[in-house]
Design a protein around this motif. Structure first.
Motif, PDB file in Angstrom:
ATOM      1  N   GLU A  12       0.773  -0.720   0.199  1.00  0.00           N
ATOM      2  CA  GLU A  12      -0.050   0.452  -0.123  1.00  0.00           C
ATOM      3  C   GLU A  12       0.516   0.928   0.197  1.00  0.00           C
ATOM      4  O   GLU A  12       0.554   1.699  -0.883  1.00  0.00           O
ATOM      5  CB  GLU A  12      -0.817  -0.040   1.558  1.00  0.00           C
ATOM      6  N   LYS A  13       1.745   1.223   0.490  1.00  0.00           N
ATOM      7  CA  LYS A  13       2.651   3.079   0.656  1.00  0.00           C
ATOM      8  C   LYS A  13       4.207   2.481  -0.722  1.00  0.00           C
ATOM      9  O   LYS A  13       3.648   3.786  -0.743  1.00  0.00           O
ATOM     10  CB  LYS A  13       3.793   2.299   2.014  1.00  0.00           C
ATOM     11  N   ALA A  14       4.164   1.274  -0.574  1.00  0.00           N
ATOM     12  CA  ALA A  14       5.718   1.456  -1.628  1.00  0.00           C
ATOM     13  C   ALA A  14       4.708   1.282  -3.234  1.00  0.00           C
ATOM     14  O   ALA A  14       5.222   2.456  -3.844  1.00  0.00           O
ATOM     15  CB  ALA A  14       6.155   0.270  -1.532  1.00  0.00           C
ATOM     16  N   LEU A  15       3.560   1.210  -2.842  1.00  0.00           N
ATOM     17  CA  LEU A  15       3.458   1.642  -4.279  1.00  0.00           C
ATOM     18  C   LEU A  15       2.190   2.194  -4.818  1.00  0.00           C
ATOM     19  O   LEU A  15       1.217   3.154  -5.855  1.00  0.00           O
ATOM     20  CB  LEU A  15       2.127   0.526  -4.951  1.00  0.00           C
ATOM     21  N   GLY A  16       2.325   2.908  -3.439  1.00  0.00           N
ATOM     22  CA  GLY A  16       0.912   4.286  -3.671  1.00  0.00           C
ATOM     23  C   GLY A  16      -0.736   3.482  -3.727  1.00  0.00           C
ATOM     24  O   GLY A  16      -1.070   4.364  -4.442  1.00  0.00           O
ATOM     25  N   ALA A  17      -1.288   2.490  -3.311  1.00  0.00           N
ATOM     26  CA  ALA A  17      -1.899   1.912  -2.892  1.00  0.00           C
ATOM     27  C   ALA A  17      -3.219   1.955  -2.745  1.00  0.00           C
ATOM     28  O   ALA A  17      -3.230   2.835  -1.174  1.00  0.00           O
ATOM     29  CB  ALA A  17      -1.881   0.424  -3.090  1.00  0.00           C
ATOM     30  N   LYS A  18      -4.420   2.027  -2.660  1.00  0.00           N
ATOM     31  CA  LYS A  18      -5.357   1.757  -1.180  1.00  0.00           C
ATOM     32  C   LYS A  18      -6.195   0.384  -1.605  1.00  0.00           C
ATOM     33  O   LYS A  18      -6.523  -0.122  -3.135  1.00  0.00           O
ATOM     34  CB  LYS A  18      -6.595   2.618  -2.448  1.00  0.00           C
ATOM     35  N   ILE A  19      -6.094   0.209   0.195  1.00  0.00           N
ATOM     36  CA  ILE A  19      -6.573  -1.155   0.250  1.00  0.00           C
ATOM     37  C   ILE A  19      -8.652  -1.232  -0.240  1.00  0.00           C
ATOM     38  O   ILE A  19      -9.335  -0.086   0.913  1.00  0.00           O
ATOM     39  CB  ILE A  19      -6.074  -1.313   1.262  1.00  0.00           C
ATOM     40  N   VAL A  20      -8.761  -2.374  -0.568  1.00  0.00           N
ATOM     41  CA  VAL A  20     -10.614  -2.262  -1.171  1.00  0.00           C
ATOM     42  C   VAL A  20     -10.770  -2.812  -0.024  1.00  0.00           C
ATOM     43  O   VAL A  20     -11.704  -3.218   0.227  1.00  0.00           O
ATOM     44  CB  VAL A  20     -10.166  -3.189  -2.752  1.00  0.00           C
ATOM     45  N   VAL A  21     -10.328  -4.187   0.416  1.00  0.00           N
ATOM     46  CA  VAL A  21     -10.661  -5.598   0.799  1.00  0.00           C
ATOM     47  C   VAL A  21      -9.496  -6.238   1.719  1.00  0.00           C
ATOM     48  O   VAL A  21      -8.574  -6.101   1.464  1.00  0.00           O
ATOM     49  CB  VAL A  21     -11.696  -6.208   0.103  1.00  0.00           C
ATOM     50  N   LEU A  22      -9.604  -6.429   3.158  1.00  0.00           N
ATOM     51  CA  LEU A  22      -8.701  -6.852   3.862  1.00  0.00           C
ATOM     52  C   LEU A  22      -9.644  -7.237   5.286  1.00  0.00           C
ATOM     53  O   LEU A  22     -10.340  -7.297   6.090  1.00  0.00           O
ATOM     54  CB  LEU A  22      -7.408  -6.020   4.564  1.00  0.00           C
ATOM     55  N   GLN A  23     -10.166  -8.383   4.233  1.00  0.00           N
ATOM     56  CA  GLN A  23     -10.747  -9.821   5.954  1.00  0.00           C
ATOM     57  C   GLN A  23      -9.937 -10.979   5.930  1.00  0.00           C
ATOM     58  O   GLN A  23      -9.497 -11.853   4.963  1.00  0.00           O
ATOM     59  CB  GLN A  23     -11.619  -9.676   4.407  1.00  0.00           C
ATOM     60  N   THR A  24     -10.127 -11.481   7.210  1.00  0.00           N
ATOM     61  CA  THR A  24      -9.754 -12.213   7.762  1.00  0.00           C
ATOM     62  C   THR A  24     -10.256 -13.220   7.928  1.00  0.00           C
ATOM     63  O   THR A  24     -11.303 -13.072   7.166  1.00  0.00           O
ATOM     64  CB  THR A  24      -9.315 -11.767   9.603  1.00  0.00           C
ATOM     65  N   PHE A  25      -9.539 -14.505   8.101  1.00  0.00           N
ATOM     66  CA  PHE A  25     -10.781 -16.328   7.900  1.00  0.00           C
ATOM     67  C   PHE A  25     -11.361 -15.826   9.486  1.00  0.00           C
ATOM     68  O   PHE A  25     -12.949 -16.199   9.228  1.00  0.00           O
ATOM     69  CB  PHE A  25      -9.516 -16.831   8.406  1.00  0.00           C
ATOM     70  N   GLY A  26     -11.057 -14.814  10.520  1.00  0.00           N
ATOM     71  CA  GLY A  26     -11.856 -14.793  11.860  1.00  0.00           C
ATOM     72  C   GLY A  26     -13.238 -13.690  10.928  1.00  0.00           C
ATOM     73  O   GLY A  26     -14.184 -13.888  12.003  1.00  0.00           O
ATOM     74  N   GLU A  27     -13.400 -13.218  10.513  1.00  0.00           N
ATOM     75  CA  GLU A  27     -14.153 -12.710   9.729  1.00  0.00           C
ATOM     76  C   GLU A  27     -15.899 -13.083   8.799  1.00  0.00           C
ATOM     77  O   GLU A  27     -16.689 -12.534   8.980  1.00  0.00           O
ATOM     78  CB  GLU A  27     -13.567 -11.509   9.584  1.00  0.00           C
ATOM     79  N   GLN A  28     -15.337 -14.152   8.488  1.00  0.00           N
ATOM     80  CA  GLN A  28     -16.424 -15.778   7.797  1.00  0.00           C
ATOM     81  C   GLN A  28     -17.169 -16.292   9.497  1.00  0.00           C
ATOM     82  O   GLN A  28     -16.200 -16.975  10.073  1.00  0.00           O
ATOM     83  CB  GLN A  28     -15.395 -16.884   7.149  1.00  0.00           C
TER      84      GLN A  28
END
Length: 144
Positions: A23-39
């Motif tokens: 995210e930082k290195a490429l100047g990217a934007k996080i669209v989704v970050l979902q853990t196994f625990g959120e399922q």
């Protein structure tokens, strides 16, 4: 018919670190970050607290492209790094290319320093600290 294609990177327990790094290195934007625990839990496959923290799926928007990630589920085989697949980035601005190359190289290894080539005003290869190899290529006349 339309089709899109994007890299999907698998890590062994450090996907969150990788996502925030890219995210930082490429100047990217996080669209989704979902853990196994959120399922929803499956009683046939109970998760430990540690497993619940692992990333099931993450999606970064990098310019017009997409980069996706997941942790390998515990007990599943995982092979880190390798050079059979590399990710090519094509920033149009040379200063941006220099910044990306430096950020990806932090803790990694320069394979080929950024330099002028026959096809690009600025091209280089860097393997980052996660073992992923990137080609940084500023478009020139031959590759546009």
């Amino acid at each position: 018919m339309s089709i899109s294609l994007n890299p999907y990177l698998n890590f062994e327990g450090n996907t969150k670190e990788a996502v925030y790094f890219y995210e930082k290195a490429l100047g990217a934007k996080i669209v989704v970050l979902q853990t196994f625990g959120e399922q929803p839990e499956n009683p046939d496959y109970p998760l430990t607290d540690e497993m619940k923290q692992l990333v099931m799926h993450a999606h970064l928007k990098v310019g017009d492209g997409d980069l996706m990630f997941s942790d390998t589920f515990p007990g599943m085989p995982h092979q880190a790094g390798g050079d059979s697949v590399q990710i090519a980035l094509h920033p149009t601005d040379e200063n941006r290319a220099i910044d990306i190359f430096a950020a990806l190289g932090d803790g990694g290894q320069v394979v080929m320093p950024l330099q002028k080539t026959d096809w690009s005003p600025l091209y280089g290869i860097v393997k980052d600290k996660f073992g992923i190899t990137f080609q940084i290529n500023v478009p020139g006349e031959l590759n546009q």
